[in-house]
Write a protein that holds these residues in place. Structure first.
Motif, PDB file in Angstrom:
ATOM      1  N   ILE A  42       1.003  -1.066  -0.187  1.00  7.14           N
ATOM      2  CA  ILE A  42      -0.004  -0.046  -0.048  1.00  7.14           C
ATOM      3  C   ILE A  42       0.919   1.221   0.034  1.00  7.14           C
ATOM      4  O   ILE A  42       0.589   2.037  -0.968  1.00  7.14           O
ATOM      5  N   GLY A  43       1.740   1.425   0.804  1.00 11.57           N
ATOM      6  CA  GLY A  43       2.941   2.448   0.975  1.00 11.57           C
ATOM      7  C   GLY A  43       3.546   2.696  -0.168  1.00 11.57           C
ATOM      8  O   GLY A  43       3.544   3.835  -0.719  1.00 11.57           O
ATOM      9  N   ALA A  44       4.014   1.724  -0.995  1.00  9.04           N
ATOM     10  CA  ALA A  44       4.926   1.809  -2.206  1.00  9.04           C
ATOM     11  C   ALA A  44       3.686   2.273  -3.241  1.00  9.04           C
ATOM     12  O   ALA A  44       4.087   2.938  -4.115  1.00  9.04           O
ATOM     13  N   SER A  45       2.403   1.858  -3.364  1.00  5.25           N
ATOM     14  CA  SER A  45       1.604   2.169  -4.449  1.00  5.25           C
ATOM     15  C   SER A  45       1.454   3.640  -4.467  1.00  5.25           C
ATOM     16  O   SER A  45       0.881   4.267  -5.166  1.00  5.25           O
ATOM     17  N   ILE A  46       1.630   4.170  -3.186  1.00  6.20           N
ATOM     18  CA  ILE A  46       1.382   5.922  -2.840  1.00  6.20           C
ATOM     19  C   ILE A  46       2.500   6.547  -2.907  1.00  6.20           C
ATOM     20  O   ILE A  46       2.409   7.608  -3.890  1.00  6.20           O
ATOM     21  N   LEU A  47       3.408   6.104  -2.451  1.00  2.00           N
ATOM     22  CA  LEU A  47       4.906   7.009  -2.470  1.00  2.00           C
ATOM     23  C   LEU A  47       5.448   6.946  -3.978  1.00  2.00           C
ATOM     24  O   LEU A  47       5.993   7.825  -4.282  1.00  2.00           O
ATOM     25  N   ILE A  48       5.616   5.863  -4.705  1.00  2.00           N
ATOM     26  CA  ILE A  48       6.185   5.556  -5.862  1.00  2.00           C
ATOM     27  C   ILE A  48       5.440   6.504  -6.922  1.00  2.00           C
ATOM     28  O   ILE A  48       6.291   7.403  -7.543  1.00  2.00           O
ATOM     29  N   PRO A  49       4.218   6.834  -6.971  1.00  3.06           N
ATOM     30  CA  PRO A  49       3.770   7.852  -8.134  1.00  3.06           C
ATOM     31  C   PRO A  49       4.019   9.247  -7.353  1.00  3.06           C
ATOM     32  O   PRO A  49       4.372  10.030  -8.315  1.00  3.06           O
ATOM     33  N   VAL A  50       4.080   9.373  -6.337  1.00  4.40           N
ATOM     34  CA  VAL A  50       4.573  10.625  -5.945  1.00  4.40           C
ATOM     35  C   VAL A  50       6.098  11.061  -6.364  1.00  4.40           C
ATOM     36  O   VAL A  50       6.167  12.162  -6.820  1.00  4.40           O
ATOM     37  N   ALA A  51       6.859  10.031  -6.061  1.00  5.32           N
ATOM     38  CA  ALA A  51       8.232  10.287  -6.404  1.00  5.32           C
ATOM     39  C   ALA A  51       8.418  10.314  -8.086  1.00  5.32           C
ATOM     40  O   ALA A  51       9.244  11.239  -8.555  1.00  5.32           O
ATOM     41  N   ALA A 214      -5.499   0.790   6.990  1.00  7.89           N
ATOM     42  CA  ALA A 214      -5.193   2.291   7.830  1.00  7.89           C
ATOM     43  C   ALA A 214      -3.620   2.250   7.952  1.00  7.89           C
ATOM     44  O   ALA A 214      -3.191   3.290   7.805  1.00  7.89           O
ATOM     45  N   LEU A 215      -3.075   1.255   8.329  1.00  9.43           N
ATOM     46  CA  LEU A 215      -1.542   1.015   8.686  1.00  9.43           C
ATOM     47  C   LEU A 215      -0.756   1.225   7.372  1.00  9.43           C
ATOM     48  O   LEU A 215       0.280   1.890   7.286  1.00  9.43           O
ATOM     49  N   GLY A 216      -1.122   1.063   6.259  1.00 11.64           N
ATOM     50  CA  GLY A 216      -0.558   1.005   4.874  1.00 11.64           C
ATOM     51  C   GLY A 216      -0.542   2.429   4.394  1.00 11.64           C
ATOM     52  O   GLY A 216       0.341   3.181   4.078  1.00 11.64           O
ATOM     53  N   VAL A 217      -1.887   3.020   4.400  1.00  9.44           N
ATOM     54  CA  VAL A 217      -2.514   4.253   3.893  1.00  9.44           C
ATOM     55  C   VAL A 217      -1.737   5.481   5.008  1.00  9.44           C
ATOM     56  O   VAL A 217      -1.052   6.373   4.531  1.00  9.44           O
ATOM     57  N   PHE A 218      -2.053   5.285   6.204  1.00  6.28           N
ATOM     58  CA  PHE A 218      -1.777   6.470   7.084  1.00  6.28           C
ATOM     59  C   PHE A 218      -0.249   6.388   7.719  1.00  6.28           C
ATOM     60  O   PHE A 218       0.603   7.325   7.623  1.00  6.28           O
ATOM     61  N   SER A 219      -0.061   5.105   8.263  1.00 12.64           N
ATOM     62  CA  SER A 219       1.153   5.155   9.230  1.00 12.64           C
ATOM     63  C   SER A 219       2.349   4.788   8.184  1.00 12.64           C
ATOM     64  O   SER A 219       3.788   4.934   8.766  1.00 12.64           O
ATOM     65  N   THR A 220       2.337   4.390   7.076  1.00 15.10           N
ATOM     66  CA  THR A 220       3.230   3.898   6.406  1.00 15.10           C
ATOM     67  C   THR A 220       3.536   4.782   5.075  1.00 15.10           C
ATOM     68  O   THR A 220       4.554   5.348   4.833  1.00 15.10           O
TER      69      THR A 220
END
Length: 285
Positions: A42-51, A214-220
């Motif tokens: 989940i975290g990678a799916s959000i952060l990589i597009p941002v990068a 929630a762990l993946g989206v918010f805290s990761t």
């Protein structure tokens, strides 16, 4: 500190204060490997597009050998250790033990040649912090409130955290932190995915599923995004103080929401660990 930066600081404290609670709930149904693989996917799916949008991802890819080692020391190892430990110890205790990261970071930087650690204030902080840690471990173990092996797992994870950040910032000082963490999360997810699939539970409660989400989206993911905002707004020195806020939040949430006991070990050790960590990590001008 402006109102905006203060808000971001408090938000990061909350986002990094709740993962111990979320992990505690998630492991009720998910095996630890699934929790780690799921949150990092989940975290990678959000952060990589941002990068990619910021055009900084290439820098992380070019430094892949350092990012991979960072993933090992920051996520692959520590997150499986902490998640496994939370099957047997309270979320608040896990948060407290992780707050020792600044102490270990200070010792590691000293071993790497930073002699500023030999200032009296920082040595005093290390001594106080370790006294608190010894009291926490001793009281919790001897009283039977917590599993000694699980406590050791979290302490080992804290050492990994401390070394990982020092290593990656030394070797990739100009690479975007969001890109580094996005790629590291992708590596971690791929690493633990086979184990997660093999151990996937037959049934999953909505409570555990939402906790993992929630762990993946918010805290990761979001926590890292806002943390780097805080670092840019108030600098790394003051930004590091968020460690003490999220520790307090982790303990309070565990007691209030999960009805975890506020043990003598936590009451005695928490102030010493936080004060010691603060003093150990502060440099005089």
């Amino acid at each position: 500190m402006t109102r905006k930066s203060l808000f971001h600081f408090a938000l990061v404290g909350l986002l990094w204060g709740i993962p111990y609670l979320l992990m505690k709930v998630a492991v009720e149904d998910f095996p630890p490997a699934a929790v780690v693989a799921g949150r990092t996917l989940i975290g990678a799916s959000i952060l990589i597009p941002v990068a990619l949008y910021r055009k900084t991802f290439k820098g992380a890819v070019l430094g892949i050998k350092f990012v991979a080692f960072y993933a090992l020391m920051e996520m692959i190892g520590p997150w499986i250790l902490i998640t496994t430990a939370e099957q047997k110890i309270n979320s608040g205790l896990a948060g407290l033990l992780v707050s020792t990261v600044p102490i270990f970071a200070t010792i590691i930087t000293s071993l790497r040649g930073d002699h500023s650690v030999w200032q009296f204030k920082r040595i005093f902080g290390i001594v106080v912090g370790f006294l608190g840690l010894i009291l926490v471990v001793g009281i919790e173990s001897l009283s039977g409130n917590s599993d000694p092996l699980s406590i050791a797992m979290v302490i080992l994870a804290s050492m990994g955290y401390a070394y990982a950040v020092i290593m990656v910032t030394t070797n990739l000082p100009l690479v975007d932190g969001i890109a580094i963490n996005g790629l590291a999360m992708a590596i971690t997810s791929v690493f633990w995915a086979p184990v997660a699939i093999a151990q996937w539970p037959a049934s999953i409660s909505m409570r555990s599923a939402l906790s993992l989400l929630a762990l993946g989206v918010f805290s990761t993911a979001l926590a890292f995004i806002f943390f780097f905002k805080v670092m840019a707004e108030i600098g790394p020195a003051r930004g590091s103080l968020v460690t003490y806020l999220n520790t307090a939040i982790a303990v309070v949430l565990g007691v209030i929401i999960l009805r975890e006991p506020l043990t003598i070990g936590i009451i005695v050790g928490l102030p010493l660990v936080l004060v010691g960590s603060y003093l150990a990590s502060r440099k005089t001008a």
